[in-house]
Design a protein around this motif. Structure first.
Motif, PDB file in Angstrom:
ATOM      1  N   GLU A  28     -19.632   6.201  12.456  1.00  0.00           N
ATOM      2  CA  GLU A  28     -18.969   5.733  11.256  1.00  0.00           C
ATOM      3  C   GLU A  28     -19.438   4.460  10.414  1.00  0.00           C
ATOM      4  O   GLU A  28     -19.770   4.166   9.474  1.00  0.00           O
TER       5      GLU A  28
ATOM      6  N   ILE B 227     -23.257   4.692   9.465  1.00  0.00           N
ATOM      7  CA  ILE B 227     -23.458   5.226   8.269  1.00  0.00           C
ATOM      8  C   ILE B 227     -22.841   4.492   6.916  1.00  0.00           C
ATOM      9  O   ILE B 227     -23.259   4.633   5.785  1.00  0.00           O
ATOM     10  N   ALA B 228     -21.739   3.766   7.232  1.00  0.00           N
ATOM     11  CA  ALA B 228     -20.957   3.004   6.283  1.00  0.00           C
ATOM     12  C   ALA B 228     -22.173   1.782   5.867  1.00  0.00           C
ATOM     13  O   ALA B 228     -22.223   1.488   4.700  1.00  0.00           O
ATOM     14  N   TYR B 229     -22.822   1.544   6.913  1.00  0.00           N
ATOM     15  CA  TYR B 229     -23.843   0.188   6.555  1.00  0.00           C
ATOM     16  C   TYR B 229     -24.868   0.685   5.690  1.00  0.00           C
ATOM     17  O   TYR B 229     -25.276   0.268   4.873  1.00  0.00           O
TER      18      TYR B 229
ATOM     19  N   LYS C 182     -25.239   3.505   3.983  1.00  0.00           N
ATOM     20  CA  LYS C 182     -24.697   3.580   2.384  1.00  0.00           C
ATOM     21  C   LYS C 182     -24.623   2.461   1.628  1.00  0.00           C
ATOM     22  O   LYS C 182     -25.136   2.584   0.311  1.00  0.00           O
ATOM     23  N   GLN C 183     -24.226   1.382   2.035  1.00  0.00           N
ATOM     24  CA  GLN C 183     -24.025   0.239   1.352  1.00  0.00           C
ATOM     25  C   GLN C 183     -25.328  -0.205   1.046  1.00  0.00           C
ATOM     26  O   GLN C 183     -25.778  -0.863  -0.302  1.00  0.00           O
ATOM     27  N   GLN C 184     -26.358  -0.245   2.192  1.00  0.00           N
ATOM     28  CA  GLN C 184     -27.590  -0.591   1.729  1.00  0.00           C
ATOM     29  C   GLN C 184     -28.456   0.140   1.141  1.00  0.00           C
ATOM     30  O   GLN C 184     -29.036  -0.477   0.112  1.00  0.00           O
ATOM     31  N   TYR C 185     -28.257   1.494   0.985  1.00  0.00           N
ATOM     32  CA  TYR C 185     -28.910   2.416  -0.008  1.00  0.00           C
ATOM     33  C   TYR C 185     -28.428   2.047  -1.543  1.00  0.00           C
ATOM     34  O   TYR C 185     -29.280   2.162  -2.403  1.00  0.00           O
ATOM     35  N   LYS C 186     -27.216   1.603  -1.573  1.00  0.00           N
ATOM     36  CA  LYS C 186     -26.644   1.214  -2.867  1.00  0.00           C
ATOM     37  C   LYS C 186     -27.694   0.318  -3.506  1.00  0.00           C
ATOM     38  O   LYS C 186     -27.956   0.204  -4.668  1.00  0.00           O
TER      39      LYS C 186
ATOM     40  N   TYR D 130     -32.688   7.261   7.887  1.00  0.00           N
ATOM     41  CA  TYR D 130     -31.349   7.932   8.028  1.00  0.00           C
ATOM     42  C   TYR D 130     -31.258   9.222   9.005  1.00  0.00           C
ATOM     43  O   TYR D 130     -30.556   9.155   9.866  1.00  0.00           O
TER      44      TYR D 130
ATOM     45  N   ARG E 172     -29.007   8.933  12.484  1.00  0.00           N
ATOM     46  CA  ARG E 172     -27.964  10.096  12.667  1.00  0.00           C
ATOM     47  C   ARG E 172     -28.239  10.613  14.067  1.00  0.00           C
ATOM     48  O   ARG E 172     -27.178  10.783  14.727  1.00  0.00           O
TER      49      ARG E 172
ATOM     50  N   THR F 182     -21.976  -6.199   7.669  1.00  0.00           N
ATOM     51  CA  THR F 182     -22.430  -5.390   6.460  1.00  0.00           C
ATOM     52  C   THR F 182     -22.731  -6.076   5.400  1.00  0.00           C
ATOM     53  O   THR F 182     -23.859  -6.283   4.535  1.00  0.00           O
TER      54      THR F 182
END
Length: 737
Positions: free
Chosen positions: A48, A51-53, A55-59, A102, A106, A608
């Motif tokens: 978790e 994946i959270a990191y 997601k933030q990085q890809y933003k 990614y 995973r 993060t």
């Protein structure tokens, strides 16, 4: 269609084969037991957080990519100094690079608990799960990279055949195709930079913070569940060493193939020169898959036996690539069989650099053991000895890469035709990276083994389980250091090929602004007939030109400044983690006695947030410097910049990676019961060395590979801008006259 046209289809076929086996290995791993509920819970925390990191990085990266793509659209469609395909090629390069990282991450987060559970019964079973899960990363990188290249090659051929009404020559066709394809490497490079720098800051900020408060201050073991930063440390292993390394080598892999294809056109080989690096990469995938199946070990194996198991697969893959490429060169490029020697040079250089790194970082050998011995007199001598080991470790890789460049240039006929020689250097880089499917597997395997050890510790498994995961983890430190040496070695060859390919982009830029000739002295040369040496003379690229020297100095300085930004970022993040862990030890009653649960999520959020903030300055520095230098000093200044960054960055990266790896394994050598053992003063001294080495080997050092290649790629993409608007200093001097 002739034979070369048919052989091209080995490239998309090879890419699909890689992706198929990556899926098979992933599904096999998922079928394995993840252990008891506690093991699954710890694994889910890490999953978790990772994946959270991402997601933030890809933003953040997504915003940056959209802005950059908008700039490319303006340059291509408004001021017409760039190829109109560049914005789209840029986006696909970044997308596939991010996707590879990614998917690898995973897989790694799903594999750690399964590896720990397998270690309850069998060392070989744990090795198989960890290594084949790492192979998912390796095969995904080469599969997606070669797929992207193949699709763009087919698309651009279709465009020329069906959209361009004026008939073009074969040379014009492949010049257009290769210079366009080369531009998508900048998307991969940018994605790699954010993944490597951001992930490196995250992982080492968490690791250093966890060690300083947990092991040094509180005296609790590594990966102890009482330490609030433990989960963040394990998350960091995945986002930095799996997703980051995957994006890094995706960039090298694609960059070497694309630069070599462009140099093949420059050398006059046409379609043959373009297709050869692609099909070498394709057979490299097949060789890597065969090598992966050869990696097995016996029970109770020491690190030497485990290394032999991995080397067996890597060496077999290298031999198979050599056999395949001899056949391919005879079929595709019979007029220059010397490139076989160039490919052999690249393969041998990669093996030697890997062996040298293994020698200087494995605790089986004297350099790392000398650091453990230095611990008898405290942390200061550990630091001194570790720096000395890192510095002397640069000798073999530097000599190796220089000989690799010399022989690859020579074998390809460079001393009679420089374009042929540069193609040889490019094809040597392709040869070195041909077995990336398996060599990256050995690197991605390391964080999986490390996380498996953390899972075993946090779930209080039997000591025998931790012993097995520690054996795999110690091997992982060596393979990771070897992978970093391999990555920087390949970066050096790739960057040199990219510098040469930059001239091809300058040629394309001159054509875009309507120039068809260049003139220097009494010579007027048609662009279509101009050689690389003609452009060197036209732009006065020589050591007596102060613009070149200024560029070299700036490039060399930038390697150190970039490393400083990255190291400082790790320090700032680690300070935040130290404060948070101290706060929790103080405020959560019973935490240190194991009667209360740590707040892992807050540490993950801090890492993060800090990683996202701290990666901006080094990233922008790497992107903007080549543009500013080009605008001020022109093409000569840019080439000087790239040369300076390549030479200084290459040596500095090796020193940092090897110092860090040796410090880490010296600590593990003592933990295994040598020189005082765990908990001794010697052990505490090596913990300090390992703490210093963490940002060396996992943040600043590996990020330098990307700095070298990214600046080359940025220079390539902005070549048209520099041709039209660059060299402000010269223009001012001309006006003053």
């Amino acid at each position: 269609m002739n034979l070369v046209n048919y052989l091209f289809y080995l490239a998309p076929l090879g890419s699909l084969t890689a992706l198929t086996f990556a899926l098979i290995f992933y599904l096999q791993m998922k079928k394995k037991s993840e252990g008891d509920k506690k093991m699954q819970q710890i694994a889910n925390y890490v999953k978790e957080g990772a994946i959270a990191y991402l997601k933030q990085q890809y933003k953040v990266v997504g915003i940056f990519f959209l802005i950059t793509a908008g700039i490319f659209v303006y340059l291509a469609y408004v001021v017409h100094v760039q190829n109109k395909f560049v914005p789209f090629a840029f986006l696909t390069g970044g997308f596939f690079s991010g996707l590879a990282g990614y998917l690898g991450m995973r897989t790694a987060t799903n594999a750690s608990a399964r590896t720990a559970h397998a270690a309850k019964t069998s060392l070989n079973s744990a090795l198989q799960i960890a290594f084949r899960s790492g192979a998912v990363m390796g095969l995904t990188v080469v599969g997606l990279g070669l797929l992207d290249i193949s699709l763009w090659f087919m698309l651009l051929n279709y465009f020329i055949d069906h959209q361009i009404l004026v008939k073009v020559s074969e040379a014009q066709r492949y010049h257009f195709i290769t210079t366009t394809m080369l531009s998508f490497g900048v998307g991969a490079s940018l994605q790699a930079l954010f993944a490597r720098v951001g992930g490196g800051i995250f992982t080492k900020g968490a690791d250093v913070g966890a060690d300083l408060v947990g092991k040094v201050e509180a005296g609790i073991p590594e990966d102890d569940p009482r330490n609030p930063a433990t989960i963040a440390d394990n998350v960091g292993d995945n986002v930095g060493d799996v997703a980051g390394m995957g994006a890094d080598l995706y960039e090298s892999y694609c960059g070497s193939i694309l630069a070599t294809a462009a140099l093949g056109v420059s050398a006059g080989y046409g379609l043959k020169g373009v297709v050869l690096p692609m099909v070498i990469a394709a057979v490299g995938i097949l060789a890597s898959i065969i090598g992966i199946f050869m990696v097995k070990s016996g029970e109770d194996a020491r690190q030497k036996e485990l290394l032999k198991a991995l080397n067996r697969g890597i060496n077999l893959s290298a031999v198979l690539v050599l056999i395949f490429t001899v056949v391919l060169v005879y079929l595709i490029l019979p007029e220059n069989k010397g490139v076989i020697g160039s490919i052999i040079s690249g393969l041998i250089a990669g093996i030697i650099i890997g062996k040298a790194t293994e020698y200087y970082t494995s605790d089986e050998y004297k350099p790392t053991q000398s650091i453990a011995k230095a611990a008898e007199t405290g942390p200061a001598t550990v630091i001194i000895q570790g720096l000395a080991v890192g510095m002397i470790s640069t000798l073999i890789p530097v000599v190796t890469i220089t000989l690799g460049i010399l022989f690859s240039f020579w074998f390809a006929g460079g001393f009679s035709n420089i374009a042929h020689g540069l193609y040889g250097v490019g094809i040597a880089a392709v040869g070195m990276l041909a077995t990336l499917g398996i060599t990256l597997s050995t690197d991605a395997y390391g964080p999986i083994a490390d996380n498996a050890g953390g899972n075993a510790e946090m779930t209080k498994q039997k000591p025998t389980v931790r012993q097995k995961t520690d054996a795999l983890d110690s091997l992982g430190n060596t393979t990771a250091a070897t992978g970093k040496g391999f990555a920087i070695g390949s970066a050096a060859l790739t960057a040199m090929a990219l510098i040469a390919a930059y001239i091809e982009e300058i040629k394309a830029g001159l054509e875009l602004i309507g120039k068809h000739t260049i003139q220097y002295g009494d010579k007027v040369i048609n662009l279509a007939n101009a050689t690389i040496l003609d452009f060197m003379d036209f732009y006065e690229v020589h050591l007596m030109n102060p613009k070149v020297l200024i560029g070299i100095f700036i490039g060399a300085m930038l390697a150190f400044a970039f490393s400083a930004f990255a190291m400082k970022a790790v320090g700032i993040t680690a300070q935040s983690i130290v404060k948070e862990v101290r706060r929790q030890f103080k405020e959560i009653k019973g935490l240190l006695k194991g009667r209360a649960k740590a707040d892992y999520a807050t540490s993950v959020k801090i890492c993060t947030s800090e990683a996202q903030k701290q990666m901006i300055v080094p990233s922008l520095t790497a992107v903007l410097t080549p543009v500013f230098v080009g605008l001020l000093l022109g093409v000569a200044g840019v080439i000087g910049l790239l040369v300076g960054a390549l030479t200084a960055g290459f040596v500095l990266a090796i020193m940092m990676a090897n110092s860090g790896g040796a410090w880490d394994n010296a600590k593990k050598y003592i933990e295994a019961g040598n020189a005082g053992g765990k908990g001794s003063d010697q052990h505490k001294a090596t913990v300090v060395g390992d703490t210093v080495g963490d940002p060396f080997k996992d943040t600043a050092g590996p990020s330098l590979n990307i700095l070298i290649k990214l600046m080359s790629m940025v220079s390539v993409v902005f070549a048209g801008v520099i041709v039209k608007y660059g060299d402000v200093i010269q223009r001012l001097a001309d006006k003053i006259k």
